[in-house]
Motif scaffolding. Sequence first.
Motif, PDB file in Angstrom:
ATOM      1  N   GLY A 171       0.775  -1.234   0.000  1.00 15.87           N
ATOM      2  CA  GLY A 171       0.000   0.000   0.000  1.00 15.87           C
ATOM      3  C   GLY A 171       0.805   1.281   0.000  1.00 15.87           C
ATOM      4  O   GLY A 171       0.239   2.376   0.005  1.00 15.87           O
ATOM      5  N   ARG A 172       2.124   1.169  -0.020  1.00 16.87           N
ATOM      6  CA  ARG A 172       2.973   2.371  -0.097  1.00 16.87           C
ATOM      7  C   ARG A 172       4.345   1.977  -0.626  1.00 16.87           C
ATOM      8  O   ARG A 172       4.710   0.798  -0.612  1.00 16.87           O
ATOM      9  CB  ARG A 172       3.101   3.049   1.257  1.00 16.87           C
ATOM     10  CG  ARG A 172       3.752   2.226   2.344  1.00 16.87           C
ATOM     11  CD  ARG A 172       3.903   3.036   3.622  1.00 16.87           C
ATOM     12  NE  ARG A 172       4.417   2.256   4.741  1.00 16.87           N
ATOM     13  CZ  ARG A 172       5.698   1.982   4.938  1.00 16.87           C
ATOM     14  NH1 ARG A 172       6.607   2.394   4.067  1.00 16.87           N
ATOM     15  NH2 ARG A 172       6.075   1.287   6.001  1.00 16.87           N
ATOM     16  N   PRO A 173       5.128   2.955  -1.102  1.00 16.69           N
ATOM     17  CA  PRO A 173       6.458   2.646  -1.636  1.00 16.69           C
ATOM     18  C   PRO A 173       7.358   1.990  -0.578  1.00 16.69           C
ATOM     19  O   PRO A 173       7.216   2.238   0.619  1.00 16.69           O
ATOM     20  CB  PRO A 173       7.004   4.016  -2.050  1.00 16.69           C
ATOM     21  CG  PRO A 173       5.793   4.844  -2.291  1.00 16.69           C
ATOM     22  CD  PRO A 173       4.776   4.379  -1.283  1.00 16.69           C
ATOM     23  N   ILE A 174       8.270   1.170  -1.065  1.00 16.99           N
ATOM     24  CA  ILE A 174       9.130   0.368  -0.184  1.00 16.99           C
ATOM     25  C   ILE A 174      10.593   0.659  -0.518  1.00 16.99           C
ATOM     26  O   ILE A 174      10.969   0.749  -1.689  1.00 16.99           O
ATOM     27  CB  ILE A 174       8.830  -1.130  -0.387  1.00 16.99           C
ATOM     28  CG1 ILE A 174       7.405  -1.447   0.110  1.00 16.99           C
ATOM     29  CG2 ILE A 174       9.854  -2.008   0.318  1.00 16.99           C
ATOM     30  CD1 ILE A 174       6.863  -2.739  -0.409  1.00 16.99           C
ATOM     31  N   GLN A 175      11.411   0.812   0.502  1.00 21.79           N
ATOM     32  CA  GLN A 175      12.841   0.985   0.296  1.00 21.79           C
ATOM     33  C   GLN A 175      13.458  -0.339  -0.160  1.00 21.79           C
ATOM     34  O   GLN A 175      13.380  -1.350   0.540  1.00 21.79           O
ATOM     35  CB  GLN A 175      13.532   1.453   1.574  1.00 21.79           C
ATOM     36  CG  GLN A 175      13.392   2.935   1.861  1.00 21.79           C
ATOM     37  CD  GLN A 175      14.332   3.366   2.973  1.00 21.79           C
ATOM     38  OE1 GLN A 175      14.330   2.796   4.053  1.00 21.79           O
ATOM     39  NE2 GLN A 175      15.142   4.382   2.702  1.00 21.79           N
ATOM     40  N   ARG A 176      14.083  -0.294  -1.314  1.00 19.50           N
ATOM     41  CA  ARG A 176      14.659  -1.528  -1.869  1.00 19.50           C
ATOM     42  C   ARG A 176      15.909  -1.974  -1.129  1.00 19.50           C
ATOM     43  O   ARG A 176      16.170  -3.178  -1.008  1.00 19.50           O
ATOM     44  CB  ARG A 176      14.999  -1.313  -3.350  1.00 19.50           C
ATOM     45  CG  ARG A 176      13.792  -1.058  -4.234  1.00 19.50           C
ATOM     46  CD  ARG A 176      14.207  -0.722  -5.653  1.00 19.50           C
ATOM     47  NE  ARG A 176      14.936   0.539  -5.707  1.00 19.50           N
ATOM     48  CZ  ARG A 176      15.702   0.915  -6.740  1.00 19.50           C
ATOM     49  NH1 ARG A 176      15.858   0.105  -7.766  1.00 19.50           N
ATOM     50  NH2 ARG A 176      16.314   2.085  -6.737  1.00 19.50           N
TER      51      ARG A 176
END
Length: 245
Positions: A171-176
């Motif tokens: 549901g939201r951007p994720i740190q790779r």
Amino acid sequence: MFFVSLFESFLKVKNFSQKVIYYPAIDSTNQEVWSLYSANHDINNIVIIADNQKNGKGRNNNTWHSKPGSGITCSFILRELFSKEQFNLHALLIPVAVIKGIKNFLSIDVSVKWPNDIMYKNKKIGGILIESKTHKKTILNIGLGINVNEFSNEFPIELQNKVISLQEIFGRPIQREPLLAYIFNELDLLISNLDSSHIISFWMDCCNHKNKKIQFNNNKELVTGVFKYINNKGQAVIKYNNEYI
């Protein structure tokens, strides 16, 4: 951009991939590993990470599609860990580490499709390509692709109903960077405490097609059978025409 220093700040590995080589763009991380290996057969402990992989490889000569700056595309060298008789266990080890890493970092339960596709509700999140070469000793070139911050409609139209990203699930951007480090840390723990029974058991617990019909190649013919279990050699056991093969 993939921030290598951030990735390394989360990394706690001892058994592999202690040298990171980063490319803003590259044709194929797997091909780059083999290029380095051709120049120096003693090469080890490297991981190649690309922010934009323009010609990624999948299994069976398929193409791995990824959006620049959004997913994880990397390859790394791993020494042979299992005997020749249990060589197939390498194909189970890597997805087990990926599933554990995703679970620990995002608290998302994902599954695996034989032999090493990472799935969420029958949609593909990631894929693993394992190639090997032998020069005095066998090394494995592990290619890993994970859909992290892409959206399904950014993939080729024929794939859009078959793929999903972690951002779409979470549901939201994720740190790779920490995500990949979590996966590598889990793999390092598995290597430190190598247990084929645990790997097979965990893989089976995460399998999304137990006792279900699957298609597989039998004597170069594509046939349908029922997936039953993994034997102690890491091989799939399929029920086909009332026989187990």
